[in-house]
Design an enzyme around this catalytic site. Structure first.
Site, PDB file in Angstrom:
ATOM      1  CE  LYS A 162      -3.407  -0.577   2.793  1.00 16.79           C
ATOM      2  NZ  LYS A 162      -4.256  -0.654   4.012  1.00 16.79           N
ATOM      3  CE  LYS A 215      -3.656  -3.652   9.876  1.00 19.53           C
ATOM      4  NZ  LYS A 215      -4.016  -2.711   8.827  1.00 19.53           N
ATOM      5  CB  THR A 254      -9.576   5.006   6.016  1.00 22.36           C
ATOM      6  OG1 THR A 254      -8.433   5.098   6.868  1.00 22.36           O
ATOM      7  CG2 THR A 254      -9.486   3.755   5.169  1.00 22.36           C
TER       8      THR A 254
HETATM    9  N1  LIG Z   1      -9.259   2.400  10.424  1.00 24.85           N
HETATM   10  C1  LIG Z   1      -8.487   2.665   9.387  1.00 24.85           C
HETATM   11  O1  LIG Z   1      -7.921   3.770   9.257  1.00 24.85           O
HETATM   12  C2  LIG Z   1      -8.282   1.646   8.304  1.00 24.85           C
HETATM   13  C3  LIG Z   1      -9.008   0.474   8.271  1.00 24.85           C
HETATM   14  N2  LIG Z   1      -8.878  -0.360   7.201  1.00 24.85           N
HETATM   15  C4  LIG Z   1      -9.642  -1.590   7.109  1.00 24.85           C
HETATM   16  O2  LIG Z   1     -11.033  -1.284   7.044  1.00 24.85           O
HETATM   17  C5  LIG Z   1     -11.793  -2.343   7.643  1.00 24.85           C
HETATM   18  C6  LIG Z   1     -12.699  -1.762   8.707  1.00 24.85           C
HETATM   19  O3  LIG Z   1     -11.899  -1.087   9.670  1.00 24.85           O
HETATM   20  P1  LIG Z   1     -12.504  -0.005  10.666  1.00 24.85           P
HETATM   21  O4  LIG Z   1     -13.647   0.682  10.040  1.00 24.85           O
HETATM   22  O5  LIG Z   1     -11.362   0.764  11.188  1.00 24.85           O
HETATM   23  O6  LIG Z   1     -13.025  -0.938  11.836  1.00 24.85           O
HETATM   24  P2  LIG Z   1     -14.136  -0.628  12.914  1.00 24.85           P
HETATM   25  O7  LIG Z   1     -13.863  -1.541  14.039  1.00 24.85           O
HETATM   26  O8  LIG Z   1     -14.255   0.831  13.162  1.00 24.85           O
HETATM   27  O9  LIG Z   1     -15.491  -1.061  12.159  1.00 24.85           O
HETATM   28  C7  LIG Z   1     -15.705  -2.342  11.652  1.00 24.85           C
HETATM   29  C8  LIG Z   1     -17.151  -2.417  11.212  1.00 24.85           C
HETATM   30  O10 LIG Z   1     -17.382  -3.638  10.545  1.00 24.85           O
HETATM   31  C9  LIG Z   1     -18.576  -4.200  11.084  1.00 24.85           C
HETATM   32  N3  LIG Z   1     -18.570  -5.637  10.859  1.00 24.85           N
HETATM   33  C10 LIG Z   1     -17.782  -6.582  11.409  1.00 24.85           C
HETATM   34  N4  LIG Z   1     -18.132  -7.789  10.937  1.00 24.85           N
HETATM   35  C11 LIG Z   1     -19.139  -7.584  10.056  1.00 24.85           C
HETATM   36  C12 LIG Z   1     -19.918  -8.431   9.250  1.00 24.85           C
HETATM   37  N5  LIG Z   1     -19.723  -9.718   9.263  1.00 24.85           N
HETATM   38  N6  LIG Z   1     -20.869  -7.876   8.454  1.00 24.85           N
HETATM   39  C13 LIG Z   1     -21.079  -6.549   8.454  1.00 24.85           C
HETATM   40  N7  LIG Z   1     -20.374  -5.704   9.204  1.00 24.85           N
HETATM   41  C14 LIG Z   1     -19.421  -6.219   9.991  1.00 24.85           C
HETATM   42  C15 LIG Z   1     -18.568  -3.790  12.529  1.00 24.85           C
HETATM   43  O11 LIG Z   1     -19.846  -3.931  13.139  1.00 24.85           O
HETATM   44  C16 LIG Z   1     -18.150  -2.349  12.365  1.00 24.85           C
HETATM   45  O12 LIG Z   1     -19.252  -1.571  11.976  1.00 24.85           O
HETATM   46  C17 LIG Z   1     -10.758  -3.353   8.142  1.00 24.85           C
HETATM   47  O13 LIG Z   1     -10.536  -4.295   7.120  1.00 24.85           O
HETATM   48  C18 LIG Z   1      -9.504  -2.517   8.312  1.00 24.85           C
HETATM   49  O14 LIG Z   1      -8.334  -3.277   8.248  1.00 24.85           O
HETATM   50  C19 LIG Z   1      -8.050  -0.068   6.151  1.00 24.85           C
HETATM   51  C20 LIG Z   1      -7.303   1.072   6.151  1.00 24.85           C
HETATM   52  C21 LIG Z   1      -7.273   1.969   7.277  1.00 24.85           C
HETATM   53  O1  LIG Z   2      -2.599   4.631   9.272  1.00 27.93           O
HETATM   54  C1  LIG Z   2      -1.760   3.764   9.192  1.00 27.93           C
HETATM   55  O2  LIG Z   2      -0.578   3.928   9.422  1.00 27.93           O
HETATM   56  C2  LIG Z   2      -2.144   2.352   8.791  1.00 27.93           C
HETATM   57  C3  LIG Z   2      -3.602   2.106   8.657  1.00 27.93           C
HETATM   58  C4  LIG Z   2      -3.819   0.647   8.381  1.00 27.93           C
HETATM   59  O3  LIG Z   2      -3.625  -0.170   9.244  1.00 27.93           O
HETATM   60  C5  LIG Z   2      -4.203   0.207   7.052  1.00 27.93           C
HETATM   61  O4  LIG Z   2      -4.091   0.981   6.100  1.00 27.93           O
HETATM   62  O5  LIG Z   2      -4.612  -0.946   6.910  1.00 27.93           O
END
Ligand SMILES: NC(=O)C1=CN([C@@H]2O[C@H](COP(=O)(O)OP(=O)(O)OC[C@H]3O[C@@H](n4cnc5c(N)ncnc54)[C@H](O)[C@@H]3O)[C@@H](O)[C@H]2O)C=CC1
Ligand SMILES: O=C(O)CCC(=O)C(=O)O
Length: 428
Positions: A97, A109, A193
């Site tokens: 990425k 990670k 994001t």
């Molecule tokens: N937080 C960040 O800045 C970044 C996150 N990501 C990726 O984005 C994805 C989500 O991360 P976040 O939003 O940060 O996590 P989060 O913990 O804030 O939210 C996750 C969401 O997914 C939902 N969820 C979990 N299992 C589910 C299912 N089976 N069906 C429907 N919804 C479900 C949860 O209820 C919650 O709403 C992950 O794959 C993470 O690695 C990627 C880049 C950066």
């Molecule tokens: O903000 C970062 O440094 C990494 C975020 C992250 O874990 C991802 O992009 O999957």
């Protein structure tokens, strides 16, 4: 209704795509082996006292995949399903990425096996501090810089920064990104994001000549990434017809009022369960809706060879890491679905993390319009490059993104290795 996700091995998905790109680049076997495997995998065990006075043991991981391009960078996940293979895949995706977007970081990670929803704030603080202490020699602004991922956010990053600073006897803001503003965080990181996902979605719609105001989208996951993606796309006129979180999935053909839903979510303990103005659907149904854009923003492997044929969306924007497993790639390609890969689509987070790290290191504080403009420029350039390489090699955007990343990391890694192997001083 619970949402069960059938898990494949995400590390295998990473390797499958890696090998296709490596074959096209004719990468030498030794460099392949080096880039497939993490530089370091650390497993830590620690215990904390729970609020009821009992002791509980936790297992945590930090995987450093590669540091050729810079300090390793990547989030920390709190989830009961965290395991080493998942963290290895997520760490490698971080390397690719940063390379695709031109951010000078390597990939890492981390994760802790726990369910943050069942732990109190003070327990989460103790867990985060214990994990940080156990990894205090690994983390560092020029070594390995964590950030939020699923189940973590600015609170955890603030505790991590504070604990790391206590161990080292001085305040070190740049050891972690995604902190609260008062702990040295950056404007725009919380929503970065999702903002990035919306920028990439608009570019993909433009590619297919679909006007945002005439388009529809379904979003799986309503956490940090899903919520902000929904909000920014709603603001651009995209009709969001379905959303889900772990507790519920629902559909409204007239479009969901996202600001109203966010208000509901914030008043209801961060869940969309029970939101009135829509019809409940089965979780998996959301993936098969006849929409222009499908945005999986929850977890890995939600679209596999078992269900890829049922996808009806024209575009999939991988907001989550690894939501499409490698065994579904050909099926989706055969159906002409435009899949924008995670290592580009969700790179907005690490990009603004890079800005936060820079601001901390330079003792600067940037304005929000500066941050958003730079973010947009970086993602637009990434998008253009990926599609140019995709046309040049006649491969999917995903394989194009891997080609760009592998080439960059392999070249840098080789230069470093030649330097290491070079004869030093001749001994007399
Ligand atoms: N937080 C960040 O800045 C970044 C996150 N990501 C990726 O984005 C994805 C989500 O991360 P976040 O939003 O940060 O996590 P989060 O913990 O804030 O939210 C996750 C969401 O997914 C939902 N969820 C979990 N299992 C589910 C299912 N089976 N069906 C429907 N919804 C479900 C949860 O209820 C919650 O709403 C992950 O794959 C993470 O690695 C990627 C880049 C950066
Ligand atoms: O903000 C970062 O440094 C990494 C975020 C992250 O874990 C991802 O992009 O999957």
């Amino acid at each position: 209704m619970s949402a069960e996700i059938i898990k494949q091995n995400p590390f295998q998905s990473m390797i499958d795509r890696f090998n296709i790109a490596a074959d096209i680049l004719k990468l030498d076997e030794s460099i392949r082996q080096k880039l497939q495997r993490p530089e370091k995998q650390i497993v830590v065990n620690f215990s904390i006292t729970l609020d009821n006075g009992s002791e509980q043991n936790f297992e945590g991981y930090r995987v450093i995949h590669n540091t050729a391009l810079g300090p390793s960078k990547g989030g920390i996940r709190y989830d009961n399903a965290v395991n080493l293979d998942e963290v290895k895949a997520l760490a490698a995706w971080m390397t690719w990425k940063s390379a695709v977007t031109g951010i000078p970081f390597g990939g890492a990670k981390g994760g802790i096996i726990c369910d943050p929803k069942t732990l109190s704030k003070t327990e989460l603080e103790r867990i985060t501090r214990a994990y940080t202490k156990a990894l205090a020699d690994i983390f560092g602004p020029e070594k390995d810089v964590p950030a939020p991922d699923m189940g973590t956010g600015p609170d955890e990053m603030g505790w991590l920064m504070d604990e790391f600073s206590l161990v080292h006897g001085k305040t070190i803001h740049a050891v972690v990104t995604g902190k609260h503003l008062h702990s040295g965080g950056s404007l725009g990181r919380v929503e970065a994001t999702g903002r990035g996902v919306s920028i990439i979605t608009l570019l993909a719609l433009e590619k297919l000549k679909i006007r945002p105001a005439r388009s529809t989208a379904a979003i799986q996951g309503f956490g940090n990434v899903g919520l902000h993606s929904a909000l920014f796309l709603y603001e651009k006129g995209v009709k969001i017809v379905a959303v889900s979180d772990v507790s519920e999935a629902f559909f409204n053909p007239d479009g969901i009022n996202i600001p109203e839903l966010i208000l509901y979510y914030n008043l209801n303990n961060k869940t969309i369960k029970g939101y009135p103005n829509s019809v409940a659907i089965k979780h998996e149904e959301l993936l098969f809706l006849d929409v222009d854009v499908l945005i999986p923003a929850a977890k890995e492997d939600v679209i596999t060879k078992k269900n890829a044929n049922d996808v009806r969306a024209k575009i999939i924007i991988e907001a989550a890491n690894g939501p499409v497993s490698s065994d579904a790639d050909e099926i989706l390609q055969g159906k002409n679905v435009l899949v924008v890969p995670d290592i580009l689509a969700n790179a907005g987070g690490v990009t603004v993390s890079y800005f936060e790290w820079l601001q901390n290191s330079l003792l600067e504080s940037w304005r929000i319009h500066q941050i958003n403009k730079r973010l947009e420029d970086i993602l637009e350039k990434g998008f253009e490059t990926v599609f140019r390489v995709s046309a040049k090699y006649d491969v999917s955007p995903r394989i194009a993104a891997y080609i760009i990343a592998l080439k960059k990391v392999a070249e840098t890694q080789s230069v470093k290795e030649v330097a290491l192997e070079a004869p030093k001083f001749k001994q007399n």
